[in-house]
Design a protein around this motif. Structure first.
Motif, mmCIF file in Angstrom:
data_model
loop_
_atom_site.group_PDB
_atom_site.id
_atom_site.type_symbol
_atom_site.label_atom_id
_atom_site.label_comp_id
_atom_site.label_asym_id
_atom_site.label_seq_id
_atom_site.Cartn_x
_atom_site.Cartn_y
_atom_site.Cartn_z
ATOM 1 N N LYS A 98 0.841 -1.197 0.000
ATOM 2 C CA LYS A 98 0.000 0.000 0.000
ATOM 3 C C LYS A 98 0.878 1.250 0.000
ATOM 4 O O LYS A 98 1.920 1.258 0.668
ATOM 5 C CB LYS A 98 -0.909 0.005 1.233
ATOM 6 C CG LYS A 98 -2.083 -0.955 1.155
ATOM 7 C CD LYS A 98 -2.973 -0.767 2.386
ATOM 8 C CE LYS A 98 -4.260 -1.533 2.289
ATOM 9 N NZ LYS A 98 -5.131 -1.305 3.457
ATOM 10 N N VAL A 100 -1.653 0.872 -3.114
ATOM 11 C CA VAL A 100 -1.646 -0.053 -4.243
ATOM 12 C C VAL A 100 -1.777 0.709 -5.552
ATOM 13 O O VAL A 100 -2.587 1.631 -5.672
ATOM 14 C CB VAL A 100 -2.802 -1.065 -4.100
ATOM 15 C CG1 VAL A 100 -2.906 -1.944 -5.325
ATOM 16 C CG2 VAL A 100 -2.597 -1.914 -2.850
ATOM 17 N N ASP A 101 -0.954 0.316 -6.542
ATOM 18 C CA ASP A 101 -1.060 0.881 -7.888
ATOM 19 C C ASP A 101 -2.331 0.329 -8.538
ATOM 20 O O ASP A 101 -2.434 -0.887 -8.746
ATOM 21 C CB ASP A 101 0.177 0.494 -8.698
ATOM 22 C CG ASP A 101 0.101 0.957 -10.132
ATOM 23 O OD1 ASP A 101 -0.694 1.866 -10.433
ATOM 24 O OD2 ASP A 101 0.834 0.402 -10.979
ATOM 25 N N PRO A 102 -3.305 1.168 -8.865
ATOM 26 C CA PRO A 102 -4.572 0.673 -9.416
ATOM 27 C C PRO A 102 -4.399 -0.164 -10.685
ATOM 28 O O PRO A 102 -5.051 -1.196 -10.845
ATOM 29 C CB PRO A 102 -5.367 1.952 -9.702
ATOM 30 C CG PRO A 102 -4.784 2.974 -8.790
ATOM 31 C CD PRO A 102 -3.326 2.632 -8.682
ATOM 32 N N ALA A 103 -3.502 0.289 -11.588
ATOM 33 C CA ALA A 103 -3.300 -0.444 -12.841
ATOM 34 C C ALA A 103 -2.756 -1.840 -12.572
ATOM 35 O O ALA A 103 -3.158 -2.823 -13.218
ATOM 36 C CB ALA A 103 -2.358 0.336 -13.758
ATOM 37 N N ASN A 104 -1.828 -1.942 -11.616
ATOM 38 C CA ASN A 104 -1.246 -3.246 -11.268
ATOM 39 C C ASN A 104 -2.300 -4.158 -10.659
ATOM 40 O O ASN A 104 -2.376 -5.357 -10.993
ATOM 41 C CB ASN A 104 -0.083 -3.040 -10.290
ATOM 42 C CG ASN A 104 0.644 -4.330 -9.980
ATOM 43 O OD1 ASN A 104 0.770 -5.207 -10.829
ATOM 44 N ND2 ASN A 104 1.139 -4.457 -8.763
#
Length: 210
Positions: A98, A100-104
């Protein structure tokens, strides 16, 4: 459309992630802590689970151990998230840091819900090893593996009952606190129930019939 169970005790983060995953085409069920997450997963098996680690009542790692002891949830891939913990000994697809990368996150979920390779799950590999040992041992027939599987299902029934007792005791705790009474004895009983369930999880052998 895949069904994702999202578990986090931070309501703002939970709402934001729910909106993100819904916009990306997932049907999302949310839970505010590990105990709610256990109940939700047992009530309706999700295609994937995304959970925080540090939560009240039942933390993310304890929750994963319990979930992976239930045959209907063996194959459900799980992502854990933490702002502090970088690795975990429980069988998850990945531990995300955290924030957190949304795309990942979305990319991982798309892969998890599209194809679930058994090799990704340490718990499954262990189950396969145990089944292989049974088969190689004297008398290690398919019948022996199924006998082990029957034991696993028996433990699973006890574990489900234990989780239900935890929920009932948590509700009693809420009532006691709302009444302004001393919750210490009720908390001790709740903690004992959690310990008993985790003991059952440690004792059960998850071996599938082959």
């Amino acid at each position: 459309m895949s069904h994702v169970l999202l578990i986090d005790d931070d309501p703002l983060l939970r709402d934001a992630m729910q909106a993100l995953l819904t916009d990306c085409g997932h049907a999302v069920t949310v839970a505010a802590d590990g105990l709610e997450g256990l109940h939700a997963a047992m009530h309706r098996t999700p295609d994937a689970i995304v959970s925080d680690v540090n939560m009240p009542l039942v933390d993310g790692r304890e929750m994963v151990r319990i979930l992976k002891s239930l045959p209907e949830l063996w194959d459900v891939p799980i992502l854990l998230m933490s702002g502090a913990i970088r690795s975990t000994a429980v069988p998850v697809v990945a531990m995300l840091r955290k924030p957190v990368d949304p795309a990942n996150l979305v990319a991982l979920l798309d892969r998890m819900t599209g194809a679930k390779p058994a090799a990704a799950f340490d718990g499954h590999a262990h189950a396969a090893d145990v089944a292989g040992e049974l088969a190689a041992a004297p008398g290690g027939s398919a019948g022996a593996r199924c006998a082990a599987n029957v034991r696993a299902h028996a433990y699973a029934r006890m574990i489900r009952r234990g989780v239900e007792l935890m929920r009932q005791q948590k509700n009693r705790l809420d009532v006691i606190r709302e009444a302004g009474a001393d919750p210490r004895d009720a908390q001790v009983l709740y903690d004992s129930l959690v310990k008993n369930v985790l003991t059952l999880v440690g004792q059960c052998g998850v071996v599938r019939c082959g």
